[in-house]
Design a protein around this motif. Structure first.
Motif: not given
Length: 552
Positions: A452-459, A477-484, A525-531
């Motif tokens: 749902k547009g939010c990016v996440a990666t394991p600790h 973060v620079n692309e104004n995406l939610v990153m956790v 996906g669009p977020v992957t392509r954007r990054l």
């Protein structure tokens, strides 16, 4: 009275070049059994003794009875008319001296016989102390190269293979020489031969007992330690020729995805050398215990991307493992720059940089690096499988007290076992889980998902905190995406909208399937392509310049 045509007929000369004690006499005996061949035993020996002044017990007798003018020998004996179709000349390579006419190499057919210097030195030493010049390995390499330059690449046979498979080896040799094989070549009568050189009583005692090519002994003779230096000098030359033995797999290389990587120059220790000469000692700590740290770097448009960050991690890892005498940061950079410049690799290249503890005798740390031309990383598409769905014991990282994932080390058996599971499942890579069953990374990369547009990666508690991973987090973060960064279960990857992996080599690589489940709509996906686009832009704009590179 008309002279017989057979006596004046020109003979086709077959030159055999070898080191001493290499089965050359047995091969001469073999060819002497042919009904169309006469043989000459070291016709240039007298010239060799005359020119070099070498002392032998039979020197004076030999010089008094045999022609010592090498060029006269070549014209009047080696290439003299004869009664048979072929003349087999057994030559010791060291007897080919400067000043001999070029006809020696230009006329006739040539072949080379080699034998491992471990055996040559041991055998020669029983009769006379050997020297590097007498062994003739350098001369053999020179002869091989000269003939290749003439477009007459000579067949190379190995004495061990000749003894193990006499008929097969001789058939192959005859085929290469363009002459018919004769079964008579496999056997001969014991005892001295009328064509033996007068040195035969000193050197041919064992050969005189033979009646054919005998299998080598199962166990070799002890090697005299006094000959160790000669072995070190001779073995690389022998190995260089061994690559050209018919059917040899000694130097066979797997087909490379990028053919230009076949001729790489590699930094090892403190020097640059050709790919096939770049070796690490079996005593090196990385061989004995996987005791090393490494980095992968990418080159874009004459600049090394994130060089400082990678070197930070390299030196932190070395310090954590208590490496001593580590090269300085300046020395490592200079090694990188010199290797890139020598290889003329300034774009779309990948560096593998490794630092080991050194040989297992507390030696200084050992640096080696190599560079590759890259495949197009944008073509990477991955399918992942979770390694060890039924058992996690083999694919989890060790607990932190034993092996901290922050150390970029070469102990990768956990990852390799997971990769094997992935291969068996026909997946490109394997997802690895932490000790609690949450996703940590893949066997070779860090991993991200988009939901749902939010990016996440394991600790990074149980995965390597990758440089590319950190870069992508900043870009999100620079692309104004939610990153956790958080704990992520395997099922969340099964149901993600997008999944991608990150690493120096693959950059951002989309994952299209996880455990057989299609990710999203099965497309990038669009977020992957954007990054990906943001990452490509950053790569083109930043990096440490390679000295001397001019963008064209």
């Amino acid at each position: 009275m008309v002279e017989s045509k057979m006596v004046t007929e020109e003979v086709e000369v077959i030159h055999l070049w070898s080191s001493p004690r290499s089965l050359s006499t047995s091969l001469m005996y073999s060819f002497a059994q042919r009904d169309d061949t006469e043989v000459l035993d070291e016709p240039l020996y007298a010239n060799y003794l005359q020119v070099t002044g070498e002392q032998r017990p039979y020197r004076e007798e030999l010089l008094s009875k045999l022609e010592s003018n090498g060029n006269k020998v070549i014209q009047e004996i080696i290439f003299a008319p004869g009664e048979k179709t072929y003349r087999f000349c057994k030559h010791i390579a060291s007897q080919r001296l400067p000043g001999l006419t070029s006809d020696l190499m230009k006329r006739g057919k040539h072949c080379i016989l080699i034998r491992n210097p471990l055996d040559v030195l041991t055998s020669y030493d029983k009769v006379s102390p050997p020297s590097f010049g007498v062994l003739g390995y350098c001369s053999l390499v020179s002869i091989y190269n000269e003939l290749c330059d003439q477009g007459k690449t000579p067949p190379v046979i190995d004495s061990d293979l000749l003894r193990e498979d006499p008929e097969g080896t001789l058939r192959g040799l005859c085929g290469d020489l363009g002459i018919p094989f004769q079964t008579a070549m496999l056997k001969w009568e014991p005892g001295p031969k009328p064509f033996d050189g007068m040195w035969a009583p000193y050197w041919y005692k064992n050969t005189h007992k033979s009646t054919g090519f005998e299998l080598p002994k199962k166990y070799p003779s002890p090697f005299p330690s006094s000959l160790y230096k000669l072995l070190e000098q001779s073995l690389p030359l022998y190995n260089s020729l061994r690559c050209y033995v018919r059917g040899s797999s000694n130097c066979a290389q797997p087909e490379l995805p990028v053919s230009t990587n076949e001729k790489l120059l590699v930094w090892v220790g403190d020097q640059i050398m050709p790919r096939e000469s770049a070796k690490v000692s079996v005593f090196d700590s990385i061989v004995q215990g996987g005791d090393g740290v490494w980095e992968g770097l990418r080159i874009y448009n004459g600049k090394i991307f994130k060089l400082e960050e990678h070197l930070d991690r390299l030196f932190d890892s070395a310090k954590a493992l208590a490496f001593s005498n580590v090269p300085t940061r300046k020395q490592v950079k200079e090694a990188i720059f010199k290797t890139l410049i020598r290889n003329e690799m300034f774009n779309d290249a990948h560096i593998r940089l490794t630092l080991t503890r050194g040989k297992k005798v507390c030696q200084p740390s050992h640096l080696f690096l190599f560079v590759f031309n890259d495949m197009n990383s944008n073509d990477f598409r991955f399918q992942l499988i979770c390694a060890g769905n039924t058992s996690l014991s083999h694919n989890c990282y060790f607990i932190l007290q034993n092996l901290d994932s922050k150390i970029h080390h070469n102990n990768l058996l956990n990852n390799i076992l997971s990769k094997i599971e992935g291969n068996n499942a026909h997946a490109d890579d394997a997802i690895m889980l932490d000790k609690d069953g949450y996703v940590s990374e893949t066997n070779a990369t860090n991993i991200f998902l988009v939901k749902k547009g939010c990016v996440a990666t394991p600790h990074s508690d149980y995965c390597l905190p990758g440089v590319t991973r950190a870069t992508v987090i900043d870009l999100a973060v620079n692309e104004n995406l939610v990153m956790v960064e958080r704990r992520i279960s395997l099922s969340e990857f099964h149901t993600a909208d997008e999944v991608f992996t990150t690493g120096t080599m693959g950059e951002l690589s989309p994952v299209l399937k996880v455990d057989g489940r299609t990710v999203g709509d099965g497309m990038v996906g669009p977020v992957t392509r954007r990054l990906q686009n943001a990452y490509t832009k950053l790569c083109s704009e930043s990096g440490v310049p390679i000295p001397g590179y001019t963008h064209t």
